[in-house]
Enzyme design. Structure first.
Site, PDB file in Angstrom:
ATOM      1  N   ASP A   4     -17.428   0.717 -11.553  1.00 27.29           N
ATOM      2  CA  ASP A   4     -18.226   1.651 -10.761  1.00 27.29           C
ATOM      3  C   ASP A   4     -17.244   2.640 -10.138  1.00 27.29           C
ATOM      4  O   ASP A   4     -16.505   2.298  -9.210  1.00 27.29           O
ATOM      5  CB  ASP A   4     -19.017   0.909  -9.683  1.00 27.29           C
ATOM      6  CG  ASP A   4     -20.088   0.008 -10.281  1.00 27.29           C
ATOM      7  OD1 ASP A   4     -20.521   0.272 -11.419  1.00 27.29           O
ATOM      8  OD2 ASP A   4     -20.482  -0.962  -9.611  1.00 27.29           O
ATOM      9  N   ASP A  40     -31.350  -2.291 -13.952  1.00 23.98           N
ATOM     10  CA  ASP A  40     -30.769  -2.632 -12.656  1.00 23.98           C
ATOM     11  C   ASP A  40     -31.822  -3.449 -11.916  1.00 23.98           C
ATOM     12  O   ASP A  40     -32.919  -2.953 -11.638  1.00 23.98           O
ATOM     13  CB  ASP A  40     -30.435  -1.374 -11.857  1.00 23.98           C
ATOM     14  CG  ASP A  40     -29.338  -0.548 -12.515  1.00 23.98           C
ATOM     15  OD1 ASP A  40     -28.404  -1.148 -13.062  1.00 23.98           O
ATOM     16  OD2 ASP A  40     -29.427   0.685 -12.481  1.00 23.98           O
TER      17      ASP A  40
END
Length: 253
Positions: A131, A12
């Site tokens: 998500d 990330d």
């Protein structure tokens, strides 16, 4: 879906650095993405996933120079997501070394994007990143979010997964926001539900904390397991995870 299960470290990235938080919040610096990607490749990672976690929020493109430097130094498949809004973005990413791309917010805003990418580059290039949060208001109990988990939608996660596959998505990256960074294990209920509706490979993401967490996700229906903080912290290596999976009778590379 597949005979051999994959282990995928996730980077990330924000402002050119690898970051990690809990439930997508309180991000902290974990290191240089190129160095970490090379480190994980040497450990036996099957793929590397690179997610620019602030690109959509900042309304900018992903960090192409970091992607290029990573691709030049790492010789395993590289999936890149964050800030991808058009087929031109995909072409540029492939030009700097990405093998696959992940789309989320832009596909929810304009679902036609999925078909456009699949038609031009093939479904195998397109990973739908979901998500997901638990939400009792939907029939499955799960909704999808956008903008790095910051914005909830009214889309049922399973309905959206079905639609995206019909439109051409070649793989599902199933991120549990509720489990993210907690190290309490993958959301196995979510993995099972996605497996039931998916005709394409499923990647389980969010919650890995111990070597014993990975095999249950595969047995619940995932084709691959993705983790970040347990690798970045040095708590586990890719080799540790694969050894534990082999001990459970799971085929790995």
């Amino acid at each position: 879906m597949t005979l051999t299960s994959r282990v995928i470290p996730c980077l990330d990235v924000a402002a050119g650095r690898v970051v990690k938080g809990v439930n997508f919040e309180n991000l902290r610096d974990m290191g240089d993405p190129v160095e970490l990607a090379a480190y994980y490749a040497a450990q036996g990672a099957d793929e590397i996933t690179f997610l620019d976690v602030t690109a959509t929020v900042d309304e900018r493109a992903t960090t192409y120079d970091v992607v290029q430097r990573t691709a030049e130094n790492v010789f395993v498949p590289l999936t890149v997501g964050g800030g991808i809004r058009s087929v031109e973005d995909v072409a540029r990413l492939q030009g700097v070394g990405a093998d696959k791309v992940g789309v989320n917010s832009a596909a929810i805003a304009r679902p036609e994007l999925i078909g456009e990418i699949a038609d031009r580059f093939g479904s195998q290039v397109l990973v739908l990143s979901l998500d997901i949060k638990r939400a009792p208001t939907t029939h499955s109990g799960f909704i999808v979010t956008t903008h790095g988990g910051r914005t909830a939608t009214t889309l049922d996660a399973l309905d959206w997964a079905r639609e995206a596959i019909e439109r051409g998505a070649g793989e599902l990256l199933v991120n549990s926001i509720d489990a993210d960074g907690t190290r309490d294990g993958f959301d196995l209920e979510l993995v099972r539900l996605m497996r039931e509706v998916s005709s394409v490979p499923v990647i389980a993401s969010g919650g890995a904390g111990a070597v014993t967490d990975f095999a249950p996700a595969i047995k619940a229906g995932a084709d691959a397991v993705l983790a970040a903080s347990v690798f970045h912290s040095g708590a586990l290596t890719v080799g540790d995870v694969k050894d534990a999976m082999r001990a459970e009778g799971i085929l790995v590379r």
